[in-house]
Structures are given as structure tokens and as C-alpha cells.
Design a protein around this motif. Structure first.
Motif, mmCIF file in Angstrom:
data_model
loop_
_atom_site.group_PDB
_atom_site.id
_atom_site.type_symbol
_atom_site.label_atom_id
_atom_site.label_comp_id
_atom_site.label_asym_id
_atom_site.label_seq_id
_atom_site.Cartn_x
_atom_site.Cartn_y
_atom_site.Cartn_z
ATOM 1 N N GLN A 8 80.358 0.813 96.358
ATOM 2 C CA GLN A 8 81.665 0.818 95.695
ATOM 3 C C GLN A 8 82.226 2.224 95.644
ATOM 4 O O GLN A 8 83.433 2.437 95.857
ATOM 5 C CB GLN A 8 81.526 0.241 94.294
ATOM 6 N N ILE A 9 81.379 3.209 95.363
ATOM 7 C CA ILE A 9 81.808 4.601 95.314
ATOM 8 C C ILE A 9 82.281 5.056 96.687
ATOM 9 O O ILE A 9 83.321 5.718 96.823
ATOM 10 C CB ILE A 9 80.667 5.499 94.806
ATOM 11 N N ILE A 10 81.540 4.689 97.728
ATOM 12 C CA ILE A 10 81.927 5.051 99.089
ATOM 13 C C ILE A 10 83.286 4.451 99.438
ATOM 14 O O ILE A 10 84.142 5.118 100.036
ATOM 15 C CB ILE A 10 80.850 4.593 100.099
ATOM 16 N N ALA A 11 83.497 3.200 99.052
ATOM 17 C CA ALA A 11 84.782 2.545 99.333
ATOM 18 C C ALA A 11 85.930 3.275 98.637
ATOM 19 O O ALA A 11 87.005 3.475 99.227
ATOM 20 C CB ALA A 11 84.724 1.083 98.885
ATOM 21 N N LEU A 12 85.722 3.670 97.386
ATOM 22 C CA LEU A 12 86.753 4.403 96.663
ATOM 23 C C LEU A 12 87.031 5.751 97.315
ATOM 24 O O LEU A 12 88.189 6.152 97.484
ATOM 25 C CB LEU A 12 86.329 4.595 95.204
ATOM 26 N N ILE B 31 71.331 11.149 97.636
ATOM 27 C CA ILE B 31 71.488 12.431 98.289
ATOM 28 C C ILE B 31 72.499 12.312 99.423
ATOM 29 O O ILE B 31 72.733 11.225 99.959
ATOM 30 C CB ILE B 31 70.144 12.976 98.819
ATOM 31 N N ARG B 32 73.086 13.416 99.777
ATOM 32 C CA ARG B 32 74.169 13.434 100.753
ATOM 33 C C ARG B 32 73.743 12.806 102.088
ATOM 34 O O ARG B 32 74.500 12.045 102.708
ATOM 35 C CB ARG B 32 74.613 14.884 100.971
ATOM 36 N N GLU B 33 72.543 13.112 102.530
ATOM 37 C CA GLU B 33 72.085 12.635 103.832
ATOM 38 C C GLU B 33 72.027 11.115 103.913
ATOM 39 O O GLU B 33 72.157 10.534 104.992
ATOM 40 C CB GLU B 33 70.710 13.222 104.168
ATOM 41 N N GLU B 34 71.852 10.448 102.780
ATOM 42 C CA GLU B 34 71.736 8.991 102.764
ATOM 43 C C GLU B 34 73.078 8.294 102.991
ATOM 44 O O GLU B 34 73.110 7.153 103.466
ATOM 45 C CB GLU B 34 71.146 8.527 101.423
ATOM 46 N N ILE B 35 74.159 8.947 102.662
ATOM 47 C CA ILE B 35 75.459 8.265 102.684
ATOM 48 C C ILE B 35 76.512 8.996 103.511
ATOM 49 O O ILE B 35 77.603 8.475 103.693
ATOM 50 C CB ILE B 35 75.991 8.067 101.247
ATOM 51 N N ASN B 36 76.214 10.172 104.007
ATOM 52 C CA ASN B 36 77.238 10.983 104.669
ATOM 53 C C ASN B 36 77.901 10.252 105.832
ATOM 54 O O ASN B 36 79.108 10.381 106.055
ATOM 55 C CB ASN B 36 76.629 12.296 105.167
ATOM 56 N N SER B 37 77.134 9.473 106.573
ATOM 57 C CA SER B 37 77.682 8.794 107.751
ATOM 58 C C SER B 37 78.687 7.702 107.383
ATOM 59 O O SER B 37 79.440 7.242 108.249
ATOM 60 C CB SER B 37 76.547 8.190 108.590
ATOM 61 N N PHE B 38 78.711 7.297 106.112
ATOM 62 C CA PHE B 38 79.631 6.247 105.676
ATOM 63 C C PHE B 38 80.998 6.796 105.271
ATOM 64 O O PHE B 38 81.937 6.033 105.077
ATOM 65 C CB PHE B 38 79.036 5.461 104.514
ATOM 66 N N PHE B 39 81.111 8.115 105.128
ATOM 67 C CA PHE B 39 82.378 8.713 104.731
ATOM 68 C C PHE B 39 83.286 8.879 105.944
ATOM 69 O O PHE B 39 82.871 9.387 106.988
ATOM 70 C CB PHE B 39 82.171 10.080 104.080
ATOM 71 N N LYS B 40 84.553 8.473 105.789
ATOM 72 C CA LYS B 40 85.518 8.628 106.873
ATOM 73 C C LYS B 40 85.979 10.074 107.021
ATOM 74 O O LYS B 40 86.317 10.513 108.122
ATOM 75 C CB LYS B 40 86.725 7.718 106.635
ATOM 76 N N ARG B 41 86.018 10.802 105.915
ATOM 77 C CA ARG B 41 86.419 12.212 105.937
ATOM 78 C C ARG B 41 85.382 13.043 105.200
ATOM 79 O O ARG B 41 85.631 13.560 104.106
ATOM 80 C CB ARG B 41 87.805 12.377 105.287
ATOM 81 N N PRO B 42 84.173 13.157 105.748
ATOM 82 C CA PRO B 42 83.089 13.842 105.041
ATOM 83 C C PRO B 42 83.394 15.294 104.687
ATOM 84 O O PRO B 42 82.819 15.830 103.731
ATOM 85 C CB PRO B 42 81.916 13.743 106.023
ATOM 86 N N GLU B 43 84.294 15.917 105.440
ATOM 87 C CA GLU B 43 84.622 17.318 105.163
ATOM 88 C C GLU B 43 85.337 17.487 103.820
ATOM 89 O O GLU B 43 85.379 18.597 103.261
ATOM 90 C CB GLU B 43 85.475 17.902 106.287
ATOM 91 N N LYS B 44 85.880 16.404 103.290
ATOM 92 C CA LYS B 44 86.564 16.466 101.994
ATOM 93 C C LYS B 44 85.619 16.263 100.818
ATOM 94 O O LYS B 44 86.000 16.502 99.670
ATOM 95 C CB LYS B 44 87.655 15.385 101.917
ATOM 96 N N ILE B 45 84.405 15.801 101.058
ATOM 97 C CA ILE B 45 83.542 15.288 99.997
ATOM 98 C C ILE B 45 82.582 16.350 99.478
ATOM 99 O O ILE B 45 81.892 17.034 100.245
ATOM 100 C CB ILE B 45 82.735 14.066 100.495
ATOM 101 N N GLN B 46 82.497 16.443 98.143
ATOM 102 C CA GLN B 46 81.473 17.238 97.463
ATOM 103 C C GLN B 46 80.674 16.278 96.578
ATOM 104 O O GLN B 46 81.257 15.558 95.766
ATOM 105 C CB GLN B 46 82.092 18.337 96.607
ATOM 106 N N LEU B 47 79.366 16.259 96.749
ATOM 107 C CA LEU B 47 78.499 15.328 96.012
ATOM 108 C C LEU B 47 77.545 16.125 95.133
ATOM 109 O O LEU B 47 76.816 16.987 95.628
ATOM 110 C CB LEU B 47 77.712 14.469 97.008
ATOM 111 N N TYR B 48 77.553 15.837 93.824
ATOM 112 C CA TYR B 48 76.735 16.604 92.882
ATOM 113 C C TYR B 48 75.819 15.687 92.078
ATOM 114 O O TYR B 48 76.240 14.611 91.634
ATOM 115 C CB TYR B 48 77.619 17.385 91.900
ATOM 116 N N ASP B 49 74.595 16.132 91.893
ATOM 117 C CA ASP B 49 73.673 15.494 90.966
ATOM 118 C C ASP B 49 73.842 16.176 89.614
ATOM 119 O O ASP B 49 73.314 17.269 89.381
ATOM 120 C CB ASP B 49 72.228 15.627 91.467
#
Length: 264
Positions: A16-20, A45-63
Motif C-alpha cells: 500500500q505504501i509503495i502504491a501511494l 530495507i531499501r533493497e527489498e522494495i527499491n525495484s517497485f518504485f517508479k521514481r526511486p530517485e525521489k524516494i528517501q526511506l528511514y527507519d
């Protein structure tokens, strides 16, 4: 203008987060999307989901799970303070703001800058207004146009307000600690502070949103029985204690200043 969008991830499915994220990344003006993960059992972690992002260069993922106990719902402003852009969009993870509302929100924000603009609002008076039939507070009535409070489900604000928010936060600790969960009333404080800084009321534009179904046993903040009474108490505390602020120099001179540093 360029915008950083902040999305808090708690317990909702990562799909759901990836879709948003993919939905909001299509907006050219939204140049950065920050995902703040607050629940230690739902961190990815980023490596688990990075390939699902359409614009990964825009994304910052924080724990941010290690910060949740200390900051609770205030985490959204912690991450806003670290954003690369001066214009911040907040959205909740249980709804999708329709494209027309996103566009109108940014258009209104740029036209009215600086102030807070969002989808839905409340007035301070509504928290101390009661329905004559059932005796319940009528705070839940949605307001549009000029409002005291903008709900953080969809809110656009200048980054500079966050600094004043955290300066004032300790002052509100005794009243805020009564709320559930910790950080409840964050929308009220940030909205009221913005009004003091800019000398203008915030604006709710309306706009259609699409809500996802609740996941598992999650309950919204409003399901707490003391929610409306608590928020009314926060409003009263604000009115009783933040009418005027004083800097040390201004106090010596007997002069008041508002949160933007303007002499009153």
C-alpha cells in the motif's frame, strides 16, 4: 515551487505504501518523497522494495522506529525538518488525495504563501461548542475556507514553521502528555503556530480523498473516548498561555513580540 512529501508508515502493508509513493511521485513539483517508518515490526530495507518504485530517485526511506516512543505523531515534523525543500506536503497512509485536490492544494498554497493550506479544517470554537440534542462536541464538523486548524491527512506548509513548533513543544508537555497516542494534537499546534507566525488564517480547500480500508485491529485516533475533550483542553491551554510571547530583550523593554519576531 518544489515540494517534499512526508508519509508516515506505521502498520499498513508495504504494498500500500509503495502504491501511494508511486502515485505521488508522478507530480512534477513533488521532487522528494520521505517515508518515515515508525513501527519496529514493520520496517523494510531499501533493497527489498527499491525495484517497485517508479521514481526511486525521489524516494528517501528511514527507519524511525527508535524515535517513535519519544516523538510519536510528532515524527512527521522531525522528518519535515530534514526535507531538502522548503515546502512540505503531509499525507496520511490510509488515504489517497485525488489529483485534482493535490493540484488545487499546491496552486492555493503558492497563491497564498506563506500560510498552511490543506484539504479539511476545523475551528477552535467547534471544540467548545456542543450539540443541544446529544450534548456532544461538534468539533468533527469539517470546515472549508479560512480555518484555525488544518488536518494533517493532507496539509501543505512552509518548513520554517517546524522550528517554532519544536521550540514551543516543551511548553505544552504537561497538557500534551494527557493525549493518546503521544503526539495527538500535532495538527492543532502546527496550525496555530503558523497563524501566529504569518498573521494569516490557514485555508482548507476541500477536495476529494479516497480512503483505504482499515488494516487489522488498527484504530484511528478519534476512537479514543477522550479525544475531543483532550483537544478542547489543548485549545484552552493555547488561548490562556500563548496570547503573547516575550523575548528577553523585549520583556526588559515591556514590549511583546509574536512568534515571527514582530513587535506587537
Amino acid at each position: 515551487m518544489k515540494y517534499s512529501l512526508i508519509l508516515l508508515h506505521w502498520k499498513r502493508p508495504i504494498q500500500q505504501i509503495i502504491a501511494l509513493v508511486n502515485y505521488y511521485s508522478q507530480f512534477k513539483k513533488i521532487d522528494e518523497i520521505i517515508i518515515s517508518q515508525g513501527h519496529r515490526d514493520h520496517v523494510v530495507i531499501r533493497e527489498e522494495i527499491n525495484s517497485f518504485f517508479k521514481r526511486p530517485e525521489k524516494i528517501q526511506l528511514y527507519d524511525d522506529s527508535n524515535l517513535n516512543d519519544a516523538y510519536g505523531l510528532f515524527l512527521r515534523f522531525i522528518r519535515g525538518a530534514s526535507a531538502k525543500h522548503e515546502n512540505i506536503i503531509y499525507v496520511d497512509d490510509d488515504l489517497l488525495v485525488k489529483k485534482s485536490a493535490v493540484d488545487r492544494g499546491m496552486e492555493a498554497y503558492e497563491l497564498l504563501y506563506p500560510r498552511i493550506v490543506g484539504g479539511e479544517g476545523r475551528t477552535c470554537e467547534s471544540y467548545n461548542t456542543f450539540d443541544p440534542e446529544d450534548g456532544l462536541r461538534v468539533y468533527s464538523i469539517v470546515r472549508y475556507g479560512k480555518c484555525d486548524i488544518i488536518l494533517t491527512k493532507y496539509l501543505i506548509m512552509p518548513k520554517q514553521v517546524i522550528n517554532s513548533f519544536f521550540i514551543l513543544l516543551p511548553f505544552f508537555h504537561d497538557v500534551l502528555k494527557k493525549g493518546k497516542p503521544w503526539g495527538n494534537a500535532e495538527d492543532m499546534l502546527i496550525s496555530l503556530i503558523a497563524t501566529e507566525i504569518f498573521g494569516e488564517q490557514n485555508v482548507a480547500i476541500g477536495g476529494e480523498t479516497v480512503y483505504f480500508s482499515e488494516i487489522g485491529d488498527q484504530e484511528g485516533i478519534c476512537s479514543w473516548s477522550g479525544h475531543s475533550d483532550f483537544r478542547a483542553e489543548v485549545i484552552d491551554f493555547w488561548r490562556d498561555n500563548i496570547c503573547l510571547l516575550y523575548t528577553s530583550d523585549a520583556a526588559d523593554e515591556g514590549l511583546g513580540v509574536d512568534l515571527g519576531g514582530r513587535r506587537i
